[in-house]
Design a protein around this motif. Structure first.
Motif, PDB file in Angstrom:
ATOM      1  N   MET A  32      55.088  23.912  10.748  1.00 23.93           N
ATOM      2  CA  MET A  32      54.859  22.805   9.637  1.00 23.93           C
ATOM      3  C   MET A  32      55.190  23.292   8.242  1.00 23.93           C
ATOM      4  O   MET A  32      55.194  24.647   8.044  1.00 23.93           O
ATOM      5  N   LYS A  33      55.615  22.736   7.161  1.00 24.15           N
ATOM      6  CA  LYS A  33      55.580  23.090   5.752  1.00 24.15           C
ATOM      7  C   LYS A  33      54.349  22.954   5.188  1.00 24.15           C
ATOM      8  O   LYS A  33      53.738  21.898   5.196  1.00 24.15           O
ATOM      9  N   VAL A  39      54.910  28.395   5.917  1.00 30.31           N
ATOM     10  CA  VAL A  39      54.945  27.416   6.891  1.00 30.31           C
ATOM     11  C   VAL A  39      53.623  27.726   7.548  1.00 30.31           C
ATOM     12  O   VAL A  39      52.881  28.601   7.583  1.00 30.31           O
ATOM     13  N   CYS A  40      53.268  26.867   8.652  1.00 30.03           N
ATOM     14  CA  CYS A  40      52.229  27.172   9.591  1.00 30.03           C
ATOM     15  C   CYS A  40      52.427  26.649  10.802  1.00 30.03           C
ATOM     16  O   CYS A  40      53.488  25.791  11.202  1.00 30.03           O
ATOM     17  N   LYS A  41      51.725  27.252  11.935  1.00 31.20           N
ATOM     18  CA  LYS A  41      51.871  26.757  13.234  1.00 31.20           C
ATOM     19  C   LYS A  41      50.717  27.063  14.018  1.00 31.20           C
ATOM     20  O   LYS A  41      49.784  27.784  13.498  1.00 31.20           O
ATOM     21  N   HIS A 198      41.536  22.064  14.510  1.00 30.51           N
ATOM     22  CA  HIS A 198      42.529  23.131  15.225  1.00 30.51           C
ATOM     23  C   HIS A 198      42.672  24.135  14.031  1.00 30.51           C
ATOM     24  O   HIS A 198      42.827  23.909  12.808  1.00 30.51           O
ATOM     25  N   GLN A 199      43.336  25.432  14.603  1.00 30.28           N
ATOM     26  CA  GLN A 199      43.553  26.423  13.719  1.00 30.28           C
ATOM     27  C   GLN A 199      45.036  26.858  13.671  1.00 30.28           C
ATOM     28  O   GLN A 199      45.595  26.943  14.775  1.00 30.28           O
ATOM     29  N   PHE A 200      45.608  26.914  12.529  1.00 31.82           N
ATOM     30  CA  PHE A 200      46.937  27.005  12.382  1.00 31.82           C
ATOM     31  C   PHE A 200      47.282  28.499  11.675  1.00 31.82           C
ATOM     32  O   PHE A 200      46.485  28.673  10.737  1.00 31.82           O
ATOM     33  N   LEU A 201      48.239  29.171  12.076  1.00 32.43           N
ATOM     34  CA  LEU A 201      48.579  30.254  11.369  1.00 32.43           C
ATOM     35  C   LEU A 201      49.436  30.048   9.862  1.00 32.43           C
ATOM     36  O   LEU A 201      50.039  29.049  10.035  1.00 32.43           O
TER      37      LEU A 201
END
Length: 413
Positions: A32-33, A39-41, A198-201
């Motif tokens: 994701m932008k 970006v994140c995932k 949820h946790q995203f990097l």
């Protein structure tokens, strides 16, 4: 990592609407932008452990790790799904975030409408973006020019084969990221309620500096399954390796996009295309990645080879590391410097015989980055796994072959 979200719609916290990362060319996890440079995932503990313990020598070859952000799913009254990031709900580990990601610099992106899967033929549900939404997203991502059409409509099978087993040779945009994004939203919607957090990097957007990012996603190594893989998954990955160039070369193509100067569009290939390639087909596709529709970008070869050799030197020194299922990105800008630009011929097609060579006097700006470390293991990792000795020979085998093929292209072989 999922928990209850304390979000209240009435609270005036700063939130960020995440949009699909339109330059994702491979992988199955949606990127994701977050903002122009980030970006994140979805967070995977093993990948987080890798970034937190990253050897200094490897940092130039990986995206910068920027921290963690909380994300939740939101569905409107029409059933459209979006992902919302809440920087104010970050965990303590997000203290490492760059100042540029602070609330003051947050942009609230336009809302993307993702059609709910309803009615007949839902497996081919059309995901529509308005003209202005598509134009804005791609203009932001490719600031040089508005090169992509604004009347795009995307079907989930748009990059898959037609009835004759062929993929479209030319595309005005790369639909793979949208495909991954839609699948990810559907998975999240089916498994979790909207009030789940949820946790995203958060990671560096390694293509943000390019006007026309040409990207090659390579799955590296002779083994792709992680230590935690089930017997069924292990057998599946072993079969994929045996039937592709992963076994013979230690590397296979997972996806790519190449800007075509003669048409103003991106040529796109996905992982299904890459799996079918023979070693010779792999070599031809590497050449294709360096051809802009008019000529072969010879100016790119030396800087790419030098960067790969530098990476190879670093990997050889990383004892106990195994980069299973990780990818290597090779990136360059499709916008050439004037001294490298040959006259255009709009009738040229994307084939080896029609690509003349262009030699540049200056090193072109290229980049090589390792990504996707959800199955990477190393001594000292927090995750339970087998401890290995010595460097990752499968990865080294793939890098050596990649360098050799590029050197042959450079020498005209």
């Amino acid at each position: 990592m999922v928990g209850q979200s304390p979000l209240d719609p009435s609270e005036s916290r700063t939130t960020i609407l995440l949009e699909p990362f339109v330059h994702q060319v491979g992988g199955h996890m949606s990127m994701m932008k977050y903002d122009e440079h980030t970006v994140c995932k979805p967070l995977v503990s093993q990948e987080l452990s890798f970034y937190e313990s990253l050897p200094l020598a490897m940092r130039q070859f990986t995206p910068q790790y920027k921290g963690i952000v909380s994300v939740h799913l939101k569905k409107d009254s029409l059933g459209n799904l979006t992902l919302i990031a809440s920087p104010s709900l970050q965990t303590e580990s997000c203290g490492r975030l760059d100042n540029a990601i602070g609330d003051s610099s947050v942009t609230i992106w336009h809302q993307c409408k993702w059609a709910a899967s309803t009615g007949t033929g839902s497996e081919h549900t059309l995901v529509k973006w308005s003209h202005t939404q598509v134009a804005k997203t791609f203009k932001d991502s490719c600031p040089g020019k508005m090169l992509l059409r604004t009347d795009l409509q995307y079907r989930t099978d748009s990059l898959l084969e037609d009835a004759n087993g062929n993929q479209p040779e030319r595309n005005s945009y790369n639909p793979w990221g949208l495909h991954c994004h839609r699948q990810h939203l559907n998975r999240m919607s089916s498994k979790h309620n909207e009030n789940k957090l949820h946790q995203f990097l958060l990671l560096e957007n390694v293509v943000s500096k390019y006007n026309y990012p040409c990207i090659l996603d390579l799955k590296m190594g002779t083994r792709q399954h992680g230590d935690d893989a089930s017997e069924e998954k292990k057998a599946r990955h072993i079969k994929k390796c045996e039937q592709s160039t992963s076994a013979s070369l230690g590397v296979r193509i997972c996806g790519m996009q190449v800007y075509q100067a003669d048409t103003g569009h991106f040529l796109c290939k996905d992982k299904y295309y890459g799996r079918k390639l023979s070693p010779e087909g792999f070599r031809q596709t590497l050449r294709q990645f360096l051809c802009n529709g008019n000529h072969l970008r010879m100016d790119l070869l030396e800087p790419i080879i030098l960067r790969l050799k530098a990476l190879l030197s670093v990997i050889r020194k990383q004892s106990s590391y195994r980069f299973y299922s990780s990818s290597l990105l090779i990136i360059y800008d499709g916008q050439e410097h004037k001294e490298n630009t040959a006259p255009l011929d709009n009738h040229l097609h994307f084939q080896k015989t029609n690509c003349t060579t262009s030699h540049g006097t200056n090193h072109s700006r290229v980049d090589v980055r390792m990504i996707d470390f959800a199955h990477t293991t190393f001594k000292g990792s927090k995750c339970n796994h087998t401890i290995y000795d010595g460097p990752d020979q499968g990865y080294i085998f793939g890098l050596e072959n990649l360098i050799k093929i590029l050197q042959n292209i450079s020498e005209g072989k």
